[in-house]
Structures are given as C-alpha cells and as structure tokens.
Design a protein around this motif. Structure first.
Motif, PDB file in Angstrom:
ATOM      1  N   HIS A 103      27.606  -7.013 -45.306  1.00 49.59           N
ATOM      2  CA  HIS A 103      26.684  -6.273 -46.159  1.00 49.59           C
ATOM      3  C   HIS A 103      27.385  -4.998 -46.623  1.00 49.59           C
ATOM      4  O   HIS A 103      27.871  -4.223 -45.803  1.00 49.59           O
ATOM      5  CB  HIS A 103      25.396  -5.939 -45.407  1.00 49.59           C
ATOM      6  CG  HIS A 103      24.380  -5.293 -46.274  1.00 49.59           C
ATOM      7  ND1 HIS A 103      23.667  -5.987 -47.216  1.00 49.59           N
ATOM      8  CD2 HIS A 103      23.978  -4.001 -46.365  1.00 49.59           C
ATOM      9  CE1 HIS A 103      22.858  -5.146 -47.837  1.00 49.59           C
ATOM     10  NE2 HIS A 103      23.037  -3.941 -47.335  1.00 49.59           N
ATOM     11  N   LEU A 104      27.441  -4.788 -47.929  1.00 48.26           N
ATOM     12  CA  LEU A 104      28.110  -3.616 -48.495  1.00 48.26           C
ATOM     13  C   LEU A 104      27.107  -2.500 -48.732  1.00 48.26           C
ATOM     14  O   LEU A 104      25.995  -2.738 -49.205  1.00 48.26           O
ATOM     15  CB  LEU A 104      28.789  -3.985 -49.821  1.00 48.26           C
ATOM     16  CG  LEU A 104      29.862  -5.054 -49.756  1.00 48.26           C
ATOM     17  CD1 LEU A 104      30.385  -5.352 -51.150  1.00 48.26           C
ATOM     18  CD2 LEU A 104      30.994  -4.624 -48.835  1.00 48.26           C
ATOM     19  N   ALA A 105      27.508  -1.293 -48.412  1.00 49.81           N
ATOM     20  CA  ALA A 105      26.667  -0.122 -48.672  1.00 49.81           C
ATOM     21  C   ALA A 105      26.629   0.141 -50.177  1.00 49.81           C
ATOM     22  O   ALA A 105      27.431  -0.404 -50.946  1.00 49.81           O
ATOM     23  CB  ALA A 105      27.232   1.094 -47.942  1.00 49.81           C
ATOM     24  N   ASP A 106      25.694   0.968 -50.576  1.00 48.06           N
ATOM     25  CA  ASP A 106      25.600   1.334 -51.990  1.00 48.06           C
ATOM     26  C   ASP A 106      26.892   1.996 -52.438  1.00 48.06           C
ATOM     27  O   ASP A 106      27.502   2.769 -51.697  1.00 48.06           O
ATOM     28  CB  ASP A 106      24.426   2.287 -52.215  1.00 48.06           C
ATOM     29  CG  ASP A 106      23.093   1.612 -52.006  1.00 48.06           C
ATOM     30  OD1 ASP A 106      23.024   0.374 -52.110  1.00 48.06           O
ATOM     31  OD2 ASP A 106      22.110   2.326 -51.720  1.00 48.06           O
ATOM     32  N   HIS A 107      27.314   1.677 -53.646  1.00 43.35           N
ATOM     33  CA  HIS A 107      28.475   2.272 -54.300  1.00 43.35           C
ATOM     34  C   HIS A 107      29.804   1.859 -53.677  1.00 43.35           C
ATOM     35  O   HIS A 107      30.818   2.497 -53.911  1.00 43.35           O
ATOM     36  CB  HIS A 107      28.375   3.804 -54.357  1.00 43.35           C
ATOM     37  CG  HIS A 107      27.051   4.288 -54.824  1.00 43.35           C
ATOM     38  ND1 HIS A 107      26.554   4.017 -56.078  1.00 43.35           N
ATOM     39  CD2 HIS A 107      26.088   4.987 -54.190  1.00 43.35           C
ATOM     40  CE1 HIS A 107      25.360   4.540 -56.198  1.00 43.35           C
ATOM     41  NE2 HIS A 107      25.042   5.136 -55.065  1.00 43.35           N
ATOM     42  N   VAL A 108      29.824   0.801 -52.849  1.00 45.51           N
ATOM     43  CA  VAL A 108      31.080   0.269 -52.318  1.00 45.51           C
ATOM     44  C   VAL A 108      31.457  -0.918 -53.182  1.00 45.51           C
ATOM     45  O   VAL A 108      30.671  -1.844 -53.365  1.00 45.51           O
ATOM     46  CB  VAL A 108      30.954  -0.147 -50.835  1.00 45.51           C
ATOM     47  CG1 VAL A 108      32.203  -0.855 -50.367  1.00 45.51           C
ATOM     48  CG2 VAL A 108      30.700   1.080 -49.986  1.00 45.51           C
ATOM     49  N   ARG A 109      32.659  -0.875 -53.739  1.00 51.68           N
ATOM     50  CA  ARG A 109      33.144  -1.912 -54.646  1.00 51.68           C
ATOM     51  C   ARG A 109      34.375  -2.583 -54.048  1.00 51.68           C
ATOM     52  O   ARG A 109      35.190  -1.935 -53.401  1.00 51.68           O
ATOM     53  CB  ARG A 109      33.518  -1.320 -56.003  1.00 51.68           C
ATOM     54  CG  ARG A 109      32.417  -0.518 -56.652  1.00 51.68           C
ATOM     55  CD  ARG A 109      31.302  -1.400 -57.189  1.00 51.68           C
ATOM     56  NE  ARG A 109      30.210  -0.581 -57.684  1.00 51.68           N
ATOM     57  CZ  ARG A 109      29.026  -0.495 -57.112  1.00 51.68           C
ATOM     58  NH1 ARG A 109      28.769  -1.143 -56.026  1.00 51.68           N
ATOM     59  NH2 ARG A 109      28.079   0.252 -57.620  1.00 51.68           N
ATOM     60  N   VAL A 110      34.519  -3.874 -54.316  1.00 51.62           N
ATOM     61  CA  VAL A 110      35.701  -4.613 -53.883  1.00 51.62           C
ATOM     62  C   VAL A 110      36.802  -4.353 -54.899  1.00 51.62           C
ATOM     63  O   VAL A 110      36.640  -4.618 -56.086  1.00 51.62           O
ATOM     64  CB  VAL A 110      35.396  -6.123 -53.774  1.00 51.62           C
ATOM     65  CG1 VAL A 110      36.647  -6.892 -53.402  1.00 51.62           C
ATOM     66  CG2 VAL A 110      34.292  -6.372 -52.757  1.00 51.62           C
ATOM     67  N   GLN A 111      37.940  -3.824 -54.431  1.00 50.74           N
ATOM     68  CA  GLN A 111      39.057  -3.513 -55.302  1.00 50.74           C
ATOM     69  C   GLN A 111      39.963  -4.719 -55.509  1.00 50.74           C
ATOM     70  O   GLN A 111      40.569  -4.851 -56.554  1.00 50.74           O
ATOM     71  CB  GLN A 111      39.874  -2.359 -54.719  1.00 50.74           C
ATOM     72  CG  GLN A 111      39.134  -1.055 -54.651  1.00 50.74           C
ATOM     73  CD  GLN A 111      38.758  -0.531 -56.016  1.00 50.74           C
ATOM     74  OE1 GLN A 111      37.622  -0.637 -56.418  1.00 50.74           O
ATOM     75  NE2 GLN A 111      39.702   0.008 -56.727  1.00 50.74           N
ATOM     76  N   GLY A 112      40.088  -5.565 -54.496  1.00 52.04           N
ATOM     77  CA  GLY A 112      40.954  -6.727 -54.623  1.00 52.04           C
ATOM     78  C   GLY A 112      41.141  -7.399 -53.284  1.00 52.04           C
ATOM     79  O   GLY A 112      40.696  -6.914 -52.246  1.00 52.04           O
TER      80      GLY A 112
END
Length: 158
Positions: A103-112
């Motif tokens: 589960h990703l927190a708000d504003h956490v993006r996968v960069q690669g």
C-alpha cells in the motif's frame, strides 16, 4: 478481531479519515501474510525508498509491476516446467507464482524498476505538492491599529 475507538484521534487531527482503514488493515490478522518472496524496504534518501524483492528463477518477461488504486502490485508467473524439456532430480529454488501488494502512501510515486542478479528493485519517490508544503502565514493587523499608529507618528513629527 479487536476493534479500537479512534474518536480521540479524530479530535486532534483534520483530514486523516483513512487512518482508521489503515489501522484496521494492520490489526487484521485473519489472513496469514505470505512469506514468499522475501523482500526488503530501504530508505535511500529523505523522500526516496527502494523495495528489493528476491525473484531468483524468474525472467524479466515473467514479472509484472503495476500501480493500481494506491497499491503497488508485484506478480510473477513462471512458464510451465514441461515446456522447456528439463527433468529435475531436486527442485529447491521456488519459482511458484506469487502476487505481493504494497500500500503506497499519498504522493508516493513509482520511479522505475530494474531486475538484476535475481533481485527486482523498485524505486519510489515521495513528491509533496507545493500546496501541502509548510508555509508561513503573515498575521494581519486590524485597520484600527494601523490608523492609530499613523496618528501617533504624525503627532510626534509635528
């Protein structure tokens, strides 16, 4: 299953409605958490993270990394063993299919993501929007105080 009353928490916070859902997910031990495949989560910078998953025996085209509904889903499906014509006397490397969710927190993006030496590395970055960054708010003076100050300054000059 235990249930907790989060009412005192709501009195001291604003906009954290999802925290009860998060606590329920953490405290729910009804389903056993799978231990396969093993993984590490490391903090690489103040706002950067890396998830490393041991995926020995899987090729890049057998792995899938997706983000859907604020969840990072990593899955793998191995091709049938009978297709490659190999006969194993002992099979100790687990190459069973899996699906692992984070589960990703708000504003956490996968960069690669990268796959090297049997490890799948997924780099994450927390990007806080300008509107959510702390900012200083100037306190305005009432108009009556400003007029009185101007009158006092004018009297001292004359």
């Amino acid at each position: 299953m235990r249930h907790f009353d989060f009412a005192p928490l709501y009195r001291a916070t604003v906009g954290f409605d999802q925290i009860a859902d998060l606590m329920d997910r953490v405290l729910a031990n009804d389903t056993a958490q799978p231990g396969y495949p093993p993984y590490n989560i490391e903090k690489t910078a103040d706002d950067a993270y890396r998830i490393s998953i041991a995926v020995a025996g899987f090729a890049e085209d057998e792995l899938s990394v997706e983000v859907k509904e604020q969840a990072l889903v990593v899955s793998a499906r191995k091709a049938e063993a009978g297709e490659n014509g190999k006969t194993y006397l002992h099979r100790g490397i687990a190459t069973r299919a899996f699906e692992r969710r984070f589960h990703l927190a708000d504003h956490v993006r996968v960069q690669g993501a990268s796959h090297e030496n049997g490890m799948l590395h997924i780099d994450l970055q927390r990007e806080i929007p300008e509107a959510l960054k702390p900012r200083r708010i100037e306190i305005a003076r009432p108009a009556t105080q400003m007029v009185e100050k101007d009158v006092v300054d004018a009297e001292t000059v004359n």
